[in-house]
Scaffold this motif. Structure first.
Motif, PDB file in Angstrom:
ATOM      1  N   UNK E 101       0.840  -1.203   0.000  1.00 27.18           N
ATOM      2  CA  UNK E 101       0.000   0.000   0.000  1.00 27.18           C
ATOM      3  C   UNK E 101       0.874   1.252   0.000  1.00 27.18           C
ATOM      4  N   UNK E 104       2.033   1.931  -3.491  1.00 28.45           N
ATOM      5  CA  UNK E 104       0.944   2.426  -4.333  1.00 28.45           C
ATOM      6  C   UNK E 104       0.708   3.909  -4.047  1.00 28.45           C
ATOM      7  N   UNK E 105       0.716   4.290  -2.765  1.00 30.27           N
ATOM      8  CA  UNK E 105       0.532   5.708  -2.422  1.00 30.27           C
ATOM      9  C   UNK E 105       1.664   6.555  -3.025  1.00 30.27           C
ATOM     10  N   UNK E 108       1.412   7.203  -6.608  1.00 34.56           N
ATOM     11  CA  UNK E 108       0.357   8.183  -6.905  1.00 34.56           C
ATOM     12  C   UNK E 108       0.851   9.613  -6.691  1.00 34.56           C
ATOM     13  N   UNK E 109       1.540   9.882  -5.589  1.00 34.43           N
ATOM     14  CA  UNK E 109       1.980  11.271  -5.358  1.00 34.43           C
ATOM     15  C   UNK E 109       3.108  11.655  -6.315  1.00 34.43           C
ATOM     16  N   UNK E 112       1.453  12.571  -9.598  1.00 30.40           N
ATOM     17  CA  UNK E 112       0.918  13.940  -9.548  1.00 30.40           C
ATOM     18  C   UNK E 112       2.031  14.966  -9.764  1.00 30.40           C
ATOM     19  N   UNK E 206       4.297  17.272  -1.718  1.00 27.64           N
ATOM     20  CA  UNK E 206       4.444  17.814  -0.367  1.00 27.64           C
ATOM     21  C   UNK E 206       3.729  16.872   0.581  1.00 27.64           C
ATOM     22  N   UNK E 207       4.493  16.260   1.439  1.00 27.19           N
ATOM     23  CA  UNK E 207       3.922  15.380   2.447  1.00 27.19           C
ATOM     24  C   UNK E 207       4.615  15.701   3.758  1.00 27.19           C
ATOM     25  N   UNK E 208       3.993  15.355   4.862  1.00 28.46           N
ATOM     26  CA  UNK E 208       4.674  15.487   6.140  1.00 28.46           C
ATOM     27  C   UNK E 208       4.091  14.491   7.095  1.00 28.46           C
TER      28      UNK E 208
ATOM     29  N   UNK F  89      -9.820   2.527   4.952  1.00 30.17           N
ATOM     30  CA  UNK F  89     -11.047   3.148   4.494  1.00 30.17           C
ATOM     31  C   UNK F  89     -11.388   2.741   3.085  1.00 30.17           C
ATOM     32  N   UNK F 106      -5.877   3.515  -6.046  1.00 27.11           N
ATOM     33  CA  UNK F 106      -4.771   4.260  -5.454  1.00 27.11           C
ATOM     34  C   UNK F 106      -5.278   5.484  -4.689  1.00 27.11           C
ATOM     35  N   UNK F 109      -6.401   4.175  -1.298  1.00 25.40           N
ATOM     36  CA  UNK F 109      -5.242   3.854  -0.462  1.00 25.40           C
ATOM     37  C   UNK F 109      -4.631   5.139   0.089  1.00 25.40           C
ATOM     38  N   UNK F 110      -4.544   6.161  -0.764  1.00 20.48           N
ATOM     39  CA  UNK F 110      -3.994   7.434  -0.290  1.00 20.48           C
ATOM     40  C   UNK F 110      -4.846   8.010   0.844  1.00 20.48           C
ATOM     41  N   UNK F 112      -6.883   6.486   2.909  1.00 16.19           N
ATOM     42  CA  UNK F 112      -6.703   5.675   4.123  1.00 16.19           C
ATOM     43  C   UNK F 112      -5.434   6.041   4.837  1.00 16.19           C
ATOM     44  N   UNK F 113      -4.360   6.197   4.082  1.00 14.80           N
ATOM     45  CA  UNK F 113      -3.063   6.434   4.700  1.00 14.80           C
ATOM     46  C   UNK F 113      -2.954   7.844   5.276  1.00 14.80           C
ATOM     47  N   UNK F 114      -3.618   8.815   4.631  1.00 17.87           N
ATOM     48  CA  UNK F 114      -3.593  10.176   5.177  1.00 17.87           C
ATOM     49  C   UNK F 114      -4.394  10.212   6.488  1.00 17.87           C
ATOM     50  N   UNK F 245      -0.591  16.398   3.104  1.00 19.05           N
ATOM     51  CA  UNK F 245      -0.601  15.643   1.852  1.00 19.05           C
ATOM     52  C   UNK F 245      -1.065  16.570   0.743  1.00 19.05           C
ATOM     53  N   UNK F 247      -2.536  16.520  -2.400  1.00 17.91           N
ATOM     54  CA  UNK F 247      -3.256  15.432  -3.049  1.00 17.91           C
ATOM     55  C   UNK F 247      -3.271  15.599  -4.557  1.00 17.91           C
TER      56      UNK F 247
END
Lengths: 283, 258, 283, 258, 258, 283
Positions: E101, E104-105, E108-109, E112, E206-208, F89, F106, F109-110, F112-114, F245, F247
């Motif tokens: 998972x 996969x995340x 995705x970022x 983007x 941008x993640x934190x 989620x 995806x 999954x994003x 859920x993880x956030x 995040x 997004x």
């Protein structure tokens, strides 16, 4: 970039395929090699510091990286006094226009299993030395190889990578693990002192392709595309055959013996080349 | 258990072939009992069943038929799909019905073998499905499967350059043997499954594991060829039987019409 | 083989379907049977030597093979004093032009679960006799059935196959396992002496199809294709209903009772036929 | 715990119906409290929610709409997709969100039930999706789900031959009971979920497990029919409420236009 | 182990930045050694490799090319596929090759981020595949991956509005640090990976996680920007090297032609 | 229903999207809200009686249900003295025309993880209080949230739902479990007395969308469709940032600080609104 270039790789391959046939008919190879010549071989070991053993192999433009890792495991019920050996390989989607992400294809599964059999049947690793407590606890050795660029002859390159990683790799000392089993953090062997992987011999796989009824060794991606047949033969240091896989096409009965002889010669040559590159004593 | 017997007999090459008795009582160059029957399933376009010792394998062919999805179609020949599959009860320990990596590999090498024989060029844009179901496994299932599949293809009336027939040889206790059984595969030193096109004299499936010298390989290869030719006779017999049945039926149809 | 033959099966089925309707309207069936007649039944038991129990059943052209196997397992928390029964079935891709390889379809899952319920709810197998140590260790019984050729009425054929395999099958002696649990090789019960499977009764499933508002039993593949409704009812030896599944379509309220009565009659008939074929004493 | 009570009461048929008190205090022929609300989700083309005792199920309908992929399209009618799904928190022990074999089977029988009612022929080459999400489960979820789904279909304006409404009956401690609760399902002797088209008087979902004599079946079946007819009234009430709401809105729209 | 050292040094803000020495001996605002090489794989349309401390990531680009299946096609621009993937031997404990998972995340970022830079409008109905394979992981792999991927895209000749370059900052033992290493990620209080288009001055990743005050965030963000600009120089260097190589080749080609 | 209505949702959305842009350019929102206004918020807790904690949240037309459950588990090797927290989620297929059944996308999954990071990094739940026996046995807390109707801003709504479920939820008393571990039925904690979930603080996530270079909070589904960028920022009660995040899209350097300030204000507002709705004391 022009739009008619979008399928350029595929077109390039097709054009190359035509040339290959033409060249082979003229007893030549596109890259100037003789029919029984391997491409340049380069081996770097210890490239993955996190792994117990590792190697990066370039065979011409084919690039493979191998990593060896260890975990604690339970032996199989029918071999309580042997460690576990697992070989898995993937052709990464970086490798060619035809490689795909996702679960392993039947070709990838075949390649993994042929490499696995080459290592396993040659008895290169003495699995009895991976036992912690017979029937209860053993070391599980994971050998993973990945093709980063596929210019053909993946299996030979992968076997070279695996034996290089094993010959130069280490493993957690089973003696130490046995004595400190209770104190060790669960599934974490990083604190365990290491000893060399107990190898006894090393196998060499040689893939031979049949094009226009002629045998060539170490085929490129494009040569594989036009080959009528392709076979991989693995030899031990004692010149015994320990694995065969007819990967594609068919062979006449006599041709079987022809490829066996070619592969025996080549196995000796490549084994010596590996010894040289790894700085091991020759035979 | 056969080990004791085997080790005692390790003598000169000539003698041993005569005297070595295998775990199931066979001579080194002896096949297990076998039987092939064609046209055993009503729905399939072609089908066959093989029994080879304790092996029991059922093969079915569907096609040629339109291929889906369209973008996978091959413009110049038919696509051959092959599935080698073991039923859950075919092995002593229950096998999950989900295909294992081993089954996927064997499906692939069997497909390659059959592709050499089937005239795929006659059916562009079509596909032909070949299914092999192992109802009981007792060693050498892959070569028995390809043997049954070839009969099923012939039964389906699919044009072929030659039949395909498989057999295995191996090495047990230092002896080269024909038609490797399950125990022999587990305990033995080498296993050599092959499949051939018997009239075109081509090897179309060739695998080996274990250890063999080049001399031993030759001995084993020749033995496997011999076994394959023996099974080929049985393939022909099975197909001839069906042909006769069909002729009887067709004559019956003619009689009715007249 | 002519090219217009390629979809022959599908066409054949369609033509057959038309005929079926025509015939049923004339109160006939294509194969000459009466509406309430089953096709010929053939049962061979012990066909899979590796299994503890097995059967091959032919119901007309429908062919099913059943195998019963045992493993050691842990009981479910809510039934510590019962062994585990698992029934799974697949329609093999050999079975018809519409059967497919791959994960089980919703139809296959339904069939498996109906067969499972027929066996489970009838309490045919005394699961309390499969216990090694309550709450800790029990025998896990796998019943697997495969349809090799599907000419309709898979469920009835599968239940006949399962009960035949169970009635003639054996299982590892739980007493012996209990006493030798320490010595037994892990997950290998082959050395354990066997006793008959403890069966108490056997259920019969009867599938009834509605075509042109008439009820027929034991429908063929083609009859199923044109049926307006299809229902399976399982009866115990005491003429109790132990499973119902309306598989397709709908029934008028009164028709429900009609099919229940038909199926009761048929269950008695088929149970006797099985007893006969297996050489068991009649009732 | 209800066992003791139940066993004591096993008397003549007439008496028992009067006296048997169920684990949750209900009489044998008494439904749990229920409530249906239509049009509860803004995005769906149709939606509904049912509460039946502790059951809480939300159904949504999307469609008719173009079907993908194209090669699956049905030329003469719409494809009905149904998913019965349990949320992870719907059961005491956490349920994996991945569909279980049970959920796949129930999706299939519910699909068959709804297919009998929906006029699929009006929408060739289209598909209609029906989703049922069990937020909390307490026995008889499948019949509650199909009941909510039918209301959601009607709410979506999909043409139907009749509504579909489901109810269960069962046998507990020798007594035939209506609307089987969770404990009764686990401890009881039989479970009989049905769904009907109430005006066309057709059974479109019928399953049973456990053991019932033919007499007991009749009693249980008639009781389940009675329960279904009661729930049908609630379906109609829920839809009428919505219709009134819509009329008010439409009138409002008219007023605005004028 | 760094904890002891870190805690001792927690003094005034000015002093600490000077004196705090990190677990691997770096100063707070110091990057690990890095190296980018473009055009390292022969088959890919574009490729690049980054080494950042112990991180070793290889990126490849295939495309633009026809997109399959057809119904997913975008009429007005190309589809960008991105895969961030860790090899089994990239981590101390073996990683299953199946995407997690987390992978996969991150795919995705990263997608983007790259979508902001690639001129997708130039290739309607096409797709571009970007693959990032982590051969060895040692903290901040996602920002290293996006940095390599941007170079691979440029190497493939794909038109871009700007390069994309990533870097991380974090907080360890109360100190804001640049380019978070593996141990610092595990033991530290916060991790802030960013990626930017350096000339367009846009943040595209941008993640934190962890905890930062707004003041600490500003400090960390500015530090990460500084690191990214440093890596951007290395991207340009790597691409210039390739360009020179190409010119030499092209001139060679010209010479041949003349 | 007319046939040209079949894709009505999609069309509706497209038309709405055009309006949104027009409105935003005029400094208005389609539903009349100010750019920095949240929609109406409704929270019901304890809605799932089977769960240890639960909540149903409506944020405008976005509907989320959250359930919290507990099981016994083994702690992770690297944190033997902490319980396990798992947040998952799904956007149910009921939620919108674009939501699909099947394995999580995806985007799911994003999300859920956030949400998981927002809860985990804020240290809202004191995981050390979930330990039964350090290194051996801990409580495993499952937080599952499902979107039943998606009218945008799923993450904010989900975090509100999760914190509401946790603030009002219970858990099995670890003390009791420790003392009765032997007697407890396997994997069944229903008989264990319950205590409140040990929460220390609660985080608030705020999602901000950029449309026509203007920032709006709490975007609707349609607003999300036309937004140029979208970012979620989570704050703790101490006004620390604990999760970010980006997004979708990109932001200018200065815009990053702009959204941080907006989200801080909004986090305080929404936290107070939750306290009010749940009847907790304000700060």
């Amino acid at each position: 970039m022009k739009k008619n270039n979008f399928k350029k790789k595929t077109l390039k391959e097709i054009l190359m395929a035509n040339n290959i046939l033409k060249f082979i008919k003229e007893n030549r190879r596109l890259d100037g090699r003789g029919f029984l010549d391997y491409r340049d071989l380069r081996i770097d070991t210890g490239v993955i510091k996190k792994a117990y053993g590792s190697a990066r192999v370039e065979l011409g433009d084919t690039i493979v990286i191998v990593g060896v890792q260890f975990e604690l495991g339970t032996p199989f019920p029918d071999s309580p006094d042997k460690g576990i050996l697992l070989t898995e390989g993937e052709v990464l989607p970086t490798a060619s226009f035809s490689a795909e992400a996702g679960p392993p294809s039947e070709e990838e599964i075949e390649i993994s299993r042929v490499v696995d059999r080459s290592i396993r049947e040659s008895e290169m690793v003495d699995l009895s030395r991976l036992v912690i407590k017979p029937g209860e606890s053993v070391l599980k050795m994971f050998i993973d190889f990945n093709i980063f660029n596929d210019d053909g002859n993946i299996i030979d390159a992968a076997v070279i990578g695996v034996v290089s990683a094993l010959l130069t790799g280490e493993m957690p000392d089973p003696e130490y693990v046995r004595e400190h089993l209770e104190e060790l953090p669960p599934n974490n062997l990083t604190s365990v002192p290491r000893i060399p992987i107990p190898t006894q011999d090393f196998p060499i796989a040689n893939t031979i392709a049949l094009i226009d009824n002629k045998f060539i060794v170490d085929p490129t991606f494009a040569e594989e595309m036009v080959s009528e047949a392709r076979i991989t033969i693995t030899h031990t240091v004692n010149n015994e055959i320990c694995a065969i896989q007819l990967i594609q096409g068919g062979l006449g009965y006599e041709q079987v013996f022809e490829v066996l002889n070619i592969s025996l010669d080549k196995s000796i040559e490549i084994r010596n080349r590996i010894r040289e590159l790894l700085g091991l004593g020759g035979d | 258990m056969s080990n004791k017997k085997g080790k005692k007999k390790k003598e000169s090459n000539e003698e041993k072939e005569e005297e070595f008795i295998r775990i199931d009582g066979r001579k080194p160059d002896e096949m297990r009992p076998y039987k092939i029957r064609a046209h055993i399933l009503r729905n399939a376009d072609g089908s066959a069943e093989i029994r080879l010792g304790g092996n029991w394998i059922i093969a079915a062919v569907y096609g040629p038929k339109e291929h889906f999805p369209k973008f996978e179609i091959s413009q110049d020949k038919a696509i051959l799909n092959c599935r080698y599959h073991m039923t859950p009860y075919s092995t002593t320990e229950r096998k999950s019905p989900k295909p294992s990596r081993r089954e996927i590999e064997l499906s692939k090498v069997i497909k390659n073998a059959l592709e050499q024989a089937v005239v795929l060029e006659e059916f562009p844009e079509m596909s032909i499905d070949v299914y092999m179901e192992v109802a009981q496994a007792e060693g050498s299932t892959r070569v028995a499967s390809v043997t049954a599949a070839a009969v099923a293809l012939a039964d389906a009336g699919i044009p072929m350059r030659d039949l395909v027939v498989g057999c295995s040889a191996g090495k047990v206790n230092g002896h080269i043997i024909l038609d490797v059984g399950e125990e022999e595969d587990k305990e033995g030193e080498a296993d050599l499954p092959i499949a051939i096109m018997p009239n075109l004299r081509k090897v179309v499936l060739l695998q080996m594991d274990g250890k063999l010298t080049h001399e031993e390989f030759k001995e084993a290869f020749d033995l496997a060829l011999k076994g394959a030719m023996e099974l080929y006779e049985e393939q022909v017999r099975a197909l001839t039987t069906i042909l006769k049945d069909m002729e009887i039926i067709e004559e019956g149809v003619k009689d009715e019409k007249e």
